[in-house]
Write a protein that holds these residues in place. Structure first.
Motif, PDB file in Angstrom:
ATOM      1  N   THR A 272       0.857  -1.178   0.000  1.00 59.09           N
ATOM      2  CA  THR A 272       0.000   0.000   0.000  1.00 59.09           C
ATOM      3  C   THR A 272       0.894   1.230   0.000  1.00 59.09           C
ATOM      4  O   THR A 272       1.807   1.335   0.817  1.00 59.09           O
ATOM      5  CB  THR A 272      -0.921   0.018   1.235  1.00 59.09           C
ATOM      6  N   THR A 273       0.632   2.136  -0.937  1.00 60.65           N
ATOM      7  CA  THR A 273       1.372   3.392  -1.002  1.00 60.65           C
ATOM      8  C   THR A 273       0.479   4.504  -0.450  1.00 60.65           C
ATOM      9  O   THR A 273      -0.742   4.461  -0.586  1.00 60.65           O
ATOM     10  CB  THR A 273       1.797   3.722  -2.438  1.00 60.65           C
ATOM     11  N   TYR A 274       1.118   5.489   0.186  1.00 56.47           N
ATOM     12  CA  TYR A 274       0.392   6.562   0.867  1.00 56.47           C
ATOM     13  C   TYR A 274       0.881   7.929   0.429  1.00 56.47           C
ATOM     14  O   TYR A 274       2.084   8.137   0.237  1.00 56.47           O
ATOM     15  CB  TYR A 274       0.584   6.452   2.380  1.00 56.47           C
ATOM     16  N   GLN A 275      -0.050   8.861   0.359  1.00 56.19           N
ATOM     17  CA  GLN A 275       0.273  10.257   0.124  1.00 56.19           C
ATOM     18  C   GLN A 275       0.891  10.867   1.383  1.00 56.19           C
ATOM     19  O   GLN A 275       1.694  11.784   1.314  1.00 56.19           O
ATOM     20  CB  GLN A 275      -1.004  11.009  -0.257  1.00 56.19           C
TER      21      GLN A 275
ATOM     22  N   ASP B 143      -3.394   3.596  -1.978  1.00 54.03           N
ATOM     23  CA  ASP B 143      -3.795   2.494  -2.862  1.00 54.03           C
ATOM     24  C   ASP B 143      -2.960   1.274  -2.542  1.00 54.03           C
ATOM     25  O   ASP B 143      -1.780   1.394  -2.203  1.00 54.03           O
ATOM     26  CB  ASP B 143      -3.561   2.846  -4.339  1.00 54.03           C
ATOM     27  N   THR B 144      -3.571   0.095  -2.700  1.00 52.61           N
ATOM     28  CA  THR B 144      -2.835  -1.155  -2.526  1.00 52.61           C
ATOM     29  C   THR B 144      -2.569  -1.756  -3.896  1.00 52.61           C
ATOM     30  O   THR B 144      -3.464  -1.860  -4.731  1.00 52.61           O
ATOM     31  CB  THR B 144      -3.615  -2.131  -1.631  1.00 52.61           C
TER      32      THR B 144
ATOM     33  N   PRO C 170       3.225   3.655 -14.344  1.00 49.72           N
ATOM     34  CA  PRO C 170       4.048   4.757 -14.835  1.00 49.72           C
ATOM     35  C   PRO C 170       3.648   6.112 -14.253  1.00 49.72           C
ATOM     36  O   PRO C 170       4.441   7.046 -14.276  1.00 49.72           O
ATOM     37  CB  PRO C 170       3.842   4.727 -16.341  1.00 49.72           C
ATOM     38  N   GLN C 171       2.433   6.220 -13.727  1.00 52.32           N
ATOM     39  CA  GLN C 171       1.978   7.489 -13.136  1.00 52.32           C
ATOM     40  C   GLN C 171       0.986   7.170 -12.021  1.00 52.32           C
ATOM     41  O   GLN C 171      -0.106   6.691 -12.287  1.00 52.32           O
ATOM     42  CB  GLN C 171       1.290   8.356 -14.195  1.00 52.32           C
ATOM     43  N   VAL C 172       1.386   7.388 -10.769  1.00 51.02           N
ATOM     44  CA  VAL C 172       0.444   7.221  -9.660  1.00 51.02           C
ATOM     45  C   VAL C 172      -0.360   8.510  -9.530  1.00 51.02           C
ATOM     46  O   VAL C 172       0.106   9.577  -9.918  1.00 51.02           O
ATOM     47  CB  VAL C 172       1.160   6.852  -8.337  1.00 51.02           C
ATOM     48  N   PRO C 173      -1.598   8.444  -8.999  1.00 49.01           N
ATOM     49  CA  PRO C 173      -2.462   9.626  -8.972  1.00 49.01           C
ATOM     50  C   PRO C 173      -2.119  10.648  -7.881  1.00 49.01           C
ATOM     51  O   PRO C 173      -2.817  11.639  -7.735  1.00 49.01           O
ATOM     52  CB  PRO C 173      -3.852   9.029  -8.751  1.00 49.01           C
ATOM     53  N   TYR C 174      -1.082  10.407  -7.110  1.00 51.09           N
ATOM     54  CA  TYR C 174      -0.651  11.322  -6.049  1.00 51.09           C
ATOM     55  C   TYR C 174       0.829  11.072  -5.801  1.00 51.09           C
ATOM     56  O   TYR C 174       1.386  10.081  -6.270  1.00 51.09           O
ATOM     57  CB  TYR C 174      -1.454  11.092  -4.756  1.00 51.09           C
ATOM     58  N   ARG C 175       1.460  11.945  -5.066  1.00 52.46           N
ATOM     59  CA  ARG C 175       2.880  11.776  -4.743  1.00 52.46           C
ATOM     60  C   ARG C 175       3.007  10.817  -3.560  1.00 52.46           C
ATOM     61  O   ARG C 175       2.521  11.106  -2.473  1.00 52.46           O
ATOM     62  CB  ARG C 175       3.531  13.114  -4.438  1.00 52.46           C
ATOM     63  N   VAL C 176       3.647   9.693  -3.795  1.00 51.10           N
ATOM     64  CA  VAL C 176       3.832   8.676  -2.760  1.00 51.10           C
ATOM     65  C   VAL C 176       4.935   9.138  -1.810  1.00 51.10           C
ATOM     66  O   VAL C 176       6.036   9.478  -2.246  1.00 51.10           O
ATOM     67  CB  VAL C 176       4.201   7.312  -3.387  1.00 51.10           C
ATOM     68  N   LYS C 177       4.624   9.117  -0.514  1.00 51.51           N
ATOM     69  CA  LYS C 177       5.613   9.534   0.490  1.00 51.51           C
ATOM     70  C   LYS C 177       5.943   8.420   1.476  1.00 51.51           C
ATOM     71  O   LYS C 177       6.890   8.543   2.250  1.00 51.51           O
ATOM     72  CB  LYS C 177       5.112  10.767   1.226  1.00 51.51           C
ATOM     73  N   ALA C 178       5.144   7.324   1.448  1.00 49.75           N
ATOM     74  CA  ALA C 178       5.399   6.195   2.352  1.00 49.75           C
ATOM     75  C   ALA C 178       4.681   4.964   1.816  1.00 49.75           C
ATOM     76  O   ALA C 178       3.834   5.063   0.921  1.00 49.75           O
ATOM     77  CB  ALA C 178       4.905   6.518   3.763  1.00 49.75           C
ATOM     78  N   PHE C 179       5.022   3.793   2.371  1.00 50.14           N
ATOM     79  CA  PHE C 179       4.366   2.557   1.955  1.00 50.14           C
ATOM     80  C   PHE C 179       4.387   1.537   3.085  1.00 50.14           C
ATOM     81  O   PHE C 179       5.151   1.670   4.052  1.00 50.14           O
ATOM     82  CB  PHE C 179       5.029   1.964   0.705  1.00 50.14           C
ATOM     83  N   LYS C 180       3.536   0.514   2.944  1.00 46.87           N
ATOM     84  CA  LYS C 180       3.523  -0.645   3.839  1.00 46.87           C
ATOM     85  C   LYS C 180       3.499  -1.898   2.982  1.00 46.87           C
ATOM     86  O   LYS C 180       2.783  -1.973   1.987  1.00 46.87           O
ATOM     87  CB  LYS C 180       2.254  -0.675   4.706  1.00 46.87           C
ATOM     88  N   VAL C 181       4.296  -2.873   3.367  1.00 47.61           N
ATOM     89  CA  VAL C 181       4.300  -4.194   2.728  1.00 47.61           C
ATOM     90  C   VAL C 181       3.454  -5.108   3.604  1.00 47.61           C
ATOM     91  O   VAL C 181       3.635  -5.150   4.824  1.00 47.61           O
ATOM     92  CB  VAL C 181       5.735  -4.761   2.612  1.00 47.61           C
TER      93      VAL C 181
END
Length: 122
Positions: A84-87, A98-99, A108-119
């Motif tokens: 899961t990526t987070y704004q 989003d997961t 190639p283009q996520v709808p927001y700037r990813v600043k963190a994630f969880k596996v």
């Protein structure tokens, strides 16, 4: 006549060496993100600075922020686990998130700037 035939043959042979479209040329190569990795690029289209994470150095089900002052605009999840990526840099669900399945997701283009994630475990 012979020169024309030779020129046509050479042009036909070189056509196979060129990408079939601009889209094909912009696709990342499989080697850009190896199996078992999560790759995040700072720019859309798999360009810019790339950050690579793997399970050996990433805690499962914990928030992993990107380095301070950075974010990602494209990603490839080849970890084999959902990510899961987070704004939000704190993995807060008040912003966009989003997961992405772990079966080889290329965005190639996520709808927001990813600043963190969880596996996730599974």
């Amino acid at each position: 006549m012979r020169t024309t035939t030779t020129t046509v043959a050479l042009l036909a042979a070189t056509a196979f060496l060129l990408p079939t479209s601009a889209h094909a040329a912009s696709e990342p190569r499989l080697g850009d993100c190896a199996a078992g990795e999560l790759c995040l690029w700072s720019k859309a289209g798999f360009k810019g600075t790339r950050h690579v994470y793997d399970l050996a150095h990433t805690d499962i089900e914990s928030c992993t922020p990107l380095p301070p002052g950075t974010d990602a605009q494209s990603l490839a999840n080849r970890m084999g686990r959902p990510v899961t990526t987070y704004q939000s840099a704190e993995c807060a669900e008040t912003g966009e998130f989003d997961t992405h399945p772990g079966a080889g997701t290329w965005m190639p283009q996520v709808p927001y700037r990813v600043k963190a994630f969880k596996v996730w475990e599974s």
